[in-house]
Design an enzyme around this catalytic site. Structure first.
Site, PDB file in Angstrom:
ATOM      1  N   ARG A  24      15.815  -0.397 -36.752  1.00 17.66           N
ATOM      2  CA  ARG A  24      15.575  -0.510 -38.113  1.00 17.66           C
ATOM      3  C   ARG A  24      14.909  -1.609 -38.359  1.00 17.66           C
ATOM      4  O   ARG A  24      15.399  -2.932 -38.122  1.00 17.66           O
ATOM      5  CB  ARG A  24      16.707  -0.171 -38.762  1.00 17.66           C
ATOM      6  CG  ARG A  24      17.305   1.130 -38.418  1.00 17.66           C
ATOM      7  CD  ARG A  24      18.395   1.459 -39.594  1.00 17.66           C
ATOM      8  NE  ARG A  24      19.205   2.682 -39.187  1.00 17.66           N
ATOM      9  CZ  ARG A  24      20.056   3.230 -39.840  1.00 17.66           C
ATOM     10  NH1 ARG A  24      20.691   2.796 -40.685  1.00 17.66           N
ATOM     11  NH2 ARG A  24      20.591   4.447 -39.282  1.00 17.66           N
ATOM     12  N   ARG A  71      24.287  -6.097 -38.935  1.00  9.83           N
ATOM     13  CA  ARG A  71      23.061  -5.508 -39.281  1.00  9.83           C
ATOM     14  C   ARG A  71      21.911  -6.187 -38.340  1.00  9.83           C
ATOM     15  O   ARG A  71      21.426  -7.182 -38.517  1.00  9.83           O
ATOM     16  CB  ARG A  71      22.731  -5.790 -40.678  1.00  9.83           C
ATOM     17  CG  ARG A  71      21.678  -5.033 -41.407  1.00  9.83           C
ATOM     18  CD  ARG A  71      21.372  -5.408 -42.767  1.00  9.83           C
ATOM     19  NE  ARG A  71      22.316  -5.204 -43.617  1.00  9.83           N
ATOM     20  CZ  ARG A  71      22.705  -4.102 -44.257  1.00  9.83           C
ATOM     21  NH1 ARG A  71      21.941  -3.232 -44.236  1.00  9.83           N
ATOM     22  NH2 ARG A  71      23.675  -3.940 -44.977  1.00  9.83           N
ATOM     23  N   GLU A 124      31.049  -0.363 -44.465  1.00 10.54           N
ATOM     24  CA  GLU A 124      30.871   1.234 -43.958  1.00 10.54           C
ATOM     25  C   GLU A 124      30.584   1.414 -42.474  1.00 10.54           C
ATOM     26  O   GLU A 124      29.715   0.376 -41.610  1.00 10.54           O
ATOM     27  CB  GLU A 124      29.308   1.519 -44.436  1.00 10.54           C
ATOM     28  CG  GLU A 124      28.820   3.180 -43.913  1.00 10.54           C
ATOM     29  CD  GLU A 124      27.449   3.273 -44.520  1.00 10.54           C
ATOM     30  OE1 GLU A 124      26.736   4.023 -43.669  1.00 10.54           O
ATOM     31  OE2 GLU A 124      26.891   2.788 -45.458  1.00 10.54           O
ATOM     32  N   SER A 181      28.778   7.435 -42.012  1.00  8.59           N
ATOM     33  CA  SER A 181      28.369   8.353 -43.265  1.00  8.59           C
ATOM     34  C   SER A 181      28.135   9.643 -42.726  1.00  8.59           C
ATOM     35  O   SER A 181      27.598  10.070 -41.887  1.00  8.59           O
ATOM     36  CB  SER A 181      27.022   7.703 -43.872  1.00  8.59           C
ATOM     37  OG  SER A 181      26.824   8.306 -45.012  1.00  8.59           O
ATOM     38  N   ARG A 211      29.088  -1.577 -35.086  1.00  7.36           N
ATOM     39  CA  ARG A 211      30.168  -1.814 -36.499  1.00  7.36           C
ATOM     40  C   ARG A 211      31.605  -1.650 -35.836  1.00  7.36           C
ATOM     41  O   ARG A 211      32.509  -2.340 -36.092  1.00  7.36           O
ATOM     42  CB  ARG A 211      29.721  -1.014 -37.338  1.00  7.36           C
ATOM     43  CG  ARG A 211      28.568  -1.508 -38.108  1.00  7.36           C
ATOM     44  CD  ARG A 211      28.094  -1.013 -39.448  1.00  7.36           C
ATOM     45  NE  ARG A 211      27.147  -1.872 -40.001  1.00  7.36           N
ATOM     46  CZ  ARG A 211      26.749  -1.643 -41.334  1.00  7.36           C
ATOM     47  NH1 ARG A 211      27.501  -1.491 -42.077  1.00  7.36           N
ATOM     48  NH2 ARG A 211      25.605  -2.197 -41.745  1.00  7.36           N
TER      49      ARG A 211
END
Length: 425
Positions: A261, A276, A347, A350, A389
């Site tokens: 990403r 991130r 988070e 999801s 994460r």
């Protein structure tokens, strides 16, 4: 892509659905383009029909010796043929404009999604476990991890910001997490493990909805392919352009892949540490379900992700996202893990029901038993889990006063006898 027939028949309901997403009414423009396109299509059909009739009449006129009539009919056919390419081009242009609008619109939310403007209006449903207690001040992973093999400096030197080089036991712990997740998803929950491509074409990007909306977040190769930002893109597209039997459902597949990403919208956020990254690994859960199976399947995926966190002994909470904080899904639960070093929840998974949105874009359907017609099924997805994460969560939750990190017991079979990461610096 949205069903134009539904919009045509329920314009007010569709505008109300888009209003929940914060959009102004869109149906006037859509319906005007649709009406113009349909009128042009009718005109084309009439022209084609008249051309066929006139062509047949030419032979009849010639057979009767009516040369003048035959020549007039030939002239008419020639004129129709001359006009049709322009009409066909107009129809393509109108269809393209309509498709562009429909592709750019978000999914329709489920009625049960709570209303809200943003993150502050999300609904906290439940939590599991307790926050760990320390007899020292817990540190953030970015401060502890370099001595344990999380080499930010080398990653940046080789590839730039938001890249990390893992070494030794840290690298093995990262691998162990991915293997543990895959083994649990396949062995305990019946998912089929897949090893999909990491590069896709644009058509696949449109199929799962990353294009055009999230184009800025994708890396492109020199030949126009896209690096996947999630294996949802490849796993979801494995259903494209197929018709399944009702008895095939539910279908469940999973994969552990690198993801890429650009983080185009994250400038200045999470610049320290491993939270991130431009490149990270994630285990994805994809379920194809019949519409009446989808709500239960959504809960099932969420429970699977929760079970992984529970097995790892990580305190977390479950959040239902409100209408103003949703991605392009019909309903979403986020799992947020506690990071004691940051003193915050972050988070880590999801889990969403995407409805029929993606199958429509991919022309993926099923045929109900006893029916000749086909219908669209639901595609659901969930992170089970984001490996990087989860690694961060273990470092911060299992840290010791001497800078070491205890490995959760459930991962011991994957660690070759290593039960604790010890500082080497």
């Amino acid at each position: 892509m949205h069903d134009i027939r539904f919009i045509r028949e329920n314009p007010e309901a569709f505008d109300a659905a888009m209003a929940r997403r914060g959009l102004d009414p869109v149906t006037p423009e859509i319906l005007a383009l649709d009406e113009e396109r349909r009128a042009l299509s009718t005109k084309l059909q009439e022209a084609q029909s008249r051309r066929n009739e006139a062509s047949k009449a030419i032979g009849k006129a010639m057979g009767q010796g009516n040369t003048d009539e035959a020549e007039a009919l030939k002239a008419e056919v020639a004129q129709i043929k001359q006009n049709m390419p322009a009409l066909e081009e107009q129809e393509r242009e109108l269809g393209g404009k309509l498709e562009t609008i429909l592709l750019g619109l978000p999914n329709v939310l489920q009625d049960s999604v709570p209303e809200g403007a943003g993150e502050e209006d999300n609904v906290y449903l439940r939590e599991w476990g307790d926050k760990p207690q320390f007899d020292f001040d817990p540190q953030e992973h970015a401060d502890i991890a370099p001595a344990l093999g999380m080499d930010f400096e080398t990653g940046t030197k080789i590839s730039g910001a938001r890249f990390t080089f893992l070494r030794g036991a840290m690298s093995r712990l990262h691998r162990a997490l991915g293997q543990f997740m895959l083994d649990t998803n396949t062995g305990e929950h019946g998912y089929t493990e897949c090893n999909p491509p990491l590069l896709i074409n644009e058509e696949a990007g449109f199929g799962t909805g990353q294009l055009p909306k999230f184009a800025e977040d994708l890396f492109r190769t020199t030949d126009g392919r896209l690096l996947i930002s999630t294996s949802e893109m490849t796993l979801g597209n494995s259903f494209r352009e197929q018709i399944f039997a009702e008895s095939d459902f539910p279908m469940r597949i999973t994969a552990l892949t690198p993801c890429f990403r650009s983080e185009a919208g994250a400038a200045g956020r999470d610049t320290r540490g491993f939270i991130r990254q431009h490149q990270f690994e994630k285990v994805e859960l994809i379920s194809a379900a019949l519409p009446d199976q989808a709500p239960e399947e959504h809960e099932r995926i969420t429970k699977i992700a929760e079970g992984l966190l529970q097995a790892l002994g990580l305190h977390y909470r479950v959040v239902e996202l409100c209408s103003g904080d949703m991605g392009n899904m019909t309903k979403t639960y986020d799992l947020e893990v506690w990071l004691p070093g940051q003193g915050a929840y972050r988070e880590i998974s999801s889990c969403s029901d995407g409805g029929t949105f993606q199958p429509r874009r991919m022309n993926a359907r099923y045929r109900p038993e006893g029916s000749k017609k086909t219908e669209y099924f639901h595609l659901l997805n969930g992170s089970g889990l984001a490996v990087g994460r989860t690694l961060v969560a273990i470092i911060e939750n299992y840290q010791q006063a001497d800078g070491s990190v205890v490995v959760p017991e459930v991962l011991h079979p994957y660690m070759g006898g290593v039960t604790k990461l010890e500082p080497t610096q």
